[in-house]
Design a protein around this motif. Structure first.
Motif, short mmCIF file in Angstrom:
data_model
loop_
_atom_site.label_atom_id
_atom_site.label_comp_id
_atom_site.label_asym_id
_atom_site.label_seq_id
_atom_site.Cartn_x
_atom_site.Cartn_y
_atom_site.Cartn_z
N LYS A 63 -50.33 -46.57 27.36
CA LYS A 63 -50.19 -45.92 28.67
C LYS A 63 -49.41 -46.80 29.64
O LYS A 63 -48.72 -46.28 30.51
N TYR A 64 -49.48 -48.12 29.50
CA TYR A 64 -48.72 -48.99 30.38
C TYR A 64 -47.22 -48.92 30.08
O TYR A 64 -46.40 -48.96 31.00
N PHE A 65 -46.87 -48.82 28.79
CA PHE A 65 -45.46 -48.66 28.43
C PHE A 65 -44.93 -47.33 28.93
O PHE A 65 -43.83 -47.26 29.50
N ALA A 120 -46.16 -45.41 31.39
CA ALA A 120 -46.15 -45.40 32.85
C ALA A 120 -44.98 -46.22 33.40
O ALA A 120 -44.31 -45.80 34.35
N SER A 121 -44.71 -47.36 32.79
CA SER A 121 -43.59 -48.19 33.23
C SER A 121 -42.25 -47.49 33.00
O SER A 121 -41.38 -47.49 33.87
N ALA A 122 -42.10 -46.89 31.82
CA ALA A 122 -40.85 -46.19 31.50
C ALA A 122 -40.62 -45.02 32.45
O ALA A 122 -39.51 -44.82 32.96
N SER A 157 -41.84 -44.62 35.44
CA SER A 157 -41.59 -45.12 36.80
C SER A 157 -40.15 -45.61 36.94
O SER A 157 -39.49 -45.33 37.94
N VAL A 158 -39.66 -46.33 35.95
CA VAL A 158 -38.27 -46.82 35.99
C VAL A 158 -37.29 -45.65 35.97
O VAL A 158 -36.32 -45.63 36.73
N LEU A 210 -41.64 -40.34 38.67
CA LEU A 210 -42.32 -41.44 39.36
C LEU A 210 -43.80 -41.13 39.60
O LEU A 210 -44.67 -41.96 39.33
N GLY A 265 -45.62 -41.23 36.23
CA GLY A 265 -45.83 -42.60 35.80
C GLY A 265 -46.94 -43.28 36.56
O GLY A 265 -47.79 -43.96 35.97
N ILE A 266 -46.98 -43.10 37.86
CA ILE A 266 -48.05 -43.69 38.67
C ILE A 266 -49.38 -43.04 38.34
O ILE A 266 -50.41 -43.72 38.26
N PHE A 316 -50.64 -44.45 35.08
CA PHE A 316 -51.07 -45.84 35.28
C PHE A 316 -52.47 -45.91 35.90
O PHE A 316 -53.32 -46.71 35.49
#
Length: 67
Positions: free
Chosen positions: A3-5, A7-9, A11-12, A54, A57-58, A61
């Motif tokens: 989930k962190y990967f 969410a980061s992807a 968001s970017v 975005l 992703g947030i 996260f």
């Protein structure tokens, strides 16, 4: 951990799309190679997609943090 990967992807990707929506010169340079272009809706569509990515992703996260 996945989930962190994700969410980061997301968001970017969202931040990049929002920057493209707000920066006309950069958007034009990138869209020159696009086979299908809709000049009337490019900025609005990129802004909507960027905000959506975005927020998603947030949301991924912070999912489960307040439950």
């Amino acid at each position: 951990m996945w989930k962190y990967f994700l969410a980061s992807a997301l968001s970017v990707i969202g931040i990049v799309e929002i920057v493209l929506a707000l920066h006309k010169g950069l958007r034009e340079a990138l869209m020159q190679t696009s086979p299908v272009r809709f000049k009337h809706a490019e900025s609005k569509a990129l802004l909507l997609a960027g905000i959506s990515a975005l927020v998603t992703g947030i949301g991924i996260f912070f999912y489960g943090l307040f439950l």
